[in-house]
Motif scaffolding. Structure first.
Motif, PDB file in Angstrom:
ATOM      1  N   THR A 224     -10.678   6.021  -0.113  1.00  0.00           N
ATOM      2  CA  THR A 224      -9.499   6.817  -0.469  1.00  0.00           C
ATOM      3  C   THR A 224      -8.451   6.002  -1.225  1.00  0.00           C
ATOM      4  N   THR A 225      -8.863   4.855  -1.756  1.00  0.00           N
ATOM      5  CA  THR A 225      -7.989   4.010  -2.578  1.00  0.00           C
ATOM      6  C   THR A 225      -8.445   4.085  -4.031  1.00  0.00           C
ATOM      7  N   PRO A 226      -7.585   4.463  -4.976  1.00  0.00           N
ATOM      8  CA  PRO A 226      -6.134   4.621  -4.829  1.00  0.00           C
ATOM      9  C   PRO A 226      -5.674   6.027  -4.435  1.00  0.00           C
ATOM     10  N   GLU A 227      -6.539   7.033  -4.558  1.00  0.00           N
ATOM     11  CA  GLU A 227      -6.118   8.407  -4.275  1.00  0.00           C
ATOM     12  C   GLU A 227      -7.007   9.036  -3.207  1.00  0.00           C
ATOM     13  N   PRO A 228      -6.449   9.780  -2.269  1.00  0.00           N
ATOM     14  CA  PRO A 228      -5.005  10.043  -2.080  1.00  0.00           C
ATOM     15  C   PRO A 228      -4.257   8.907  -1.393  1.00  0.00           C
ATOM     16  N   GLY A 229      -4.980   7.856  -0.980  1.00  0.00           N
ATOM     17  CA  GLY A 229      -4.345   6.706  -0.343  1.00  0.00           C
ATOM     18  C   GLY A 229      -4.475   6.768   1.157  1.00  0.00           C
ATOM     19  N   ALA A 230      -5.215   5.817   1.743  1.00  0.00           N
ATOM     20  CA  ALA A 230      -5.384   5.774   3.195  1.00  0.00           C
ATOM     21  C   ALA A 230      -4.030   5.542   3.872  1.00  0.00           C
ATOM     22  N   PHE A 231      -3.833   6.186   5.016  1.00  0.00           N
ATOM     23  CA  PHE A 231      -2.535   6.025   5.687  1.00  0.00           C
ATOM     24  C   PHE A 231      -2.686   6.145   7.195  1.00  0.00           C
ATOM     25  N   THR A 232      -1.650   5.650   7.873  1.00  0.00           N
ATOM     26  CA  THR A 232      -1.511   5.824   9.308  1.00  0.00           C
ATOM     27  C   THR A 232      -0.047   6.158   9.592  1.00  0.00           C
ATOM     28  N   ILE A 233       0.242   6.553  10.813  1.00  0.00           N
ATOM     29  CA  ILE A 233       1.618   6.881  11.208  1.00  0.00           C
ATOM     30  C   ILE A 233       2.068   5.857  12.239  1.00  0.00           C
ATOM     31  N   ILE A 234       3.160   5.161  11.925  1.00  0.00           N
ATOM     32  CA  ILE A 234       3.703   4.164  12.843  1.00  0.00           C
ATOM     33  C   ILE A 234       5.177   4.480  13.082  1.00  0.00           C
ATOM     34  N   ASP A 235       5.511   4.651  14.358  1.00  0.00           N
ATOM     35  CA  ASP A 235       6.884   5.002  14.744  1.00  0.00           C
ATOM     36  C   ASP A 235       7.380   6.231  13.989  1.00  0.00           C
ATOM     37  N   GLY A 236       6.481   7.193  13.795  1.00  0.00           N
ATOM     38  CA  GLY A 236       6.834   8.458  13.178  1.00  0.00           C
ATOM     39  C   GLY A 236       6.880   8.443  11.667  1.00  0.00           C
ATOM     40  N   LEU A 237       6.594   7.304  11.040  1.00  0.00           N
ATOM     41  CA  LEU A 237       6.659   7.194   9.586  1.00  0.00           C
ATOM     42  C   LEU A 237       5.275   6.894   9.016  1.00  0.00           C
TER      43      LEU A 237
END
Length: 311
Positions: A224-237
């Motif tokens: 998923t790099t560069p699109e849509p971009g791998a992500f996680t949620i840390i402290d609500g962000l």
């Protein structure tokens, strides 16, 4: 030959440019201008912009309807060539060029028919990828194949890197097929093997599940790099993970646990931790994981083992 070329993103540009040197491209079909950036400015597709520079007439359309079919028919093309246009070619447009349409597809068909073959090949752990040029038919990516190129998928290769490489290798392959069709020497064979599907990658596919094992997490990040971009949620962000790697030589952490070890910023999985190398925090610029960690630690002095939010 007189060609009609259909494509939209940057990966279609090498084929457009390669064909334009040797054949007459009488028109380019691309999707309509789309809003880009925070200000949502209407922007031509990469193919539309390059066609304009090359002086090639352009048809902007999100659907290949009767109007587009008539426009193409009036041009009397010998062949249609499609590379990542982003829509289906149906009858009667399918039969409008004298030799029909050929498609450059970034997979080894019939594996990974559909919109996101490179992403799914990486996500699934394939050791090889490639590109196929085939005759377009009504069924999805199912036509007989003229030629293919095969290449290994690197252990750290992202979808962006693999697509860039295949866009150039595929351009040369497409030119070869077009030249053979022009000469009357092209030969195609039916696709053989197990059919697998590669649907469009969504934001949900990019959401990292830290309960997976490290290899699965790493493949998801690369796919998923560069699109849509791998992500996680840390402290609500939301935190985008731009670059990472399995940290095989470090002690295990529980899934989602965040810690440091010898300067490495680590997040636990069900097996070995993942080392974060470069990240993009929400509302900030991309940065090294070490710089991000120092900011996080400053905000939360006791957050050295704060968990990433579970999926």
């Amino acid at each position: 030959m007189k060609l009609v070329f259909a494509g939209t993103p940057a990966v279609a540009l090498p084929t457009l440019e390669t064909l334009a040197v040797r054949h007459e491209i009488v028109s380019v079909i691309t999707r309509e201008d789309a809003p880009q950036g925070r200000k949502r400015v209407l922007t031509p597709s990469p193919v539309a912009s390059r066609a304009s520079e090359l002086g090639i007439p352009t048809i902007r359309a999100n659907r290949l309807d009767d109007v587009v079919t008539k426009q193409v028919a009036d041009l009397q093309p010998d062949l249609g060539v499609i590379v990542a246009y982003g829509g289906l070619v149906r009858s009667p447009l399918l039969e409008t060029p004298r030799l029909g349409w050929i498609n450059l597809h970034f997979s080894l068909l019939p594996r990974w028919r559909g919109a996101a073959p490179v992403q799914w090949s990486i996500m699934s752990g394939d050791s090889e990828g490639g590109a196929s040029v085939f005759q377009l038919v009504a069924a999805l990516d199912a036509g007989p194949e003229f030629a293919r190129v095969v290449r290994p998928i690197g252990a750290h290769e992202t979808a962006g890197h693999l697509l860039e490489a295949l866009s150039h290798e595929g351009a040369a392959l497409t030119l070869k097929v077009v030249d053979e069709l022009d000469a009357g020497t092209a030969r195609s064979t039916p696709q053989q093997g197990e059919v697998t599907l590669a649907p469009k990658i969504t934001l949900e596919h990019a959401h990292i599940d830290w309960h997976d094992d490290a290899d699965v997490v790493f493949r998801r990040i690369r796919a998923t790099t560069p699109e849509p971009g791998a992500f996680t949620i840390i402290d609500g962000l939301r935190l985008k993970v731009l670059q990472a790697a399995p940290a095989y030589d470090t002690a295990a952490l529980r899934p989602g646990a965040l810690n440091t070890d010898g300067g490495k910023v680590l997040i636990g999985t069900s097996t070995t931790p993942i080392e974060l190398l470069r990240v993009h925090p929400a509302g900030k610029k991309p940065m090294s994981a070490a710089d991000w960690w120092r900011g996080l630690a400053a905000d939360q002095p006791h957050g050295a083992d704060s968990p990433a939010t579970d999926r």
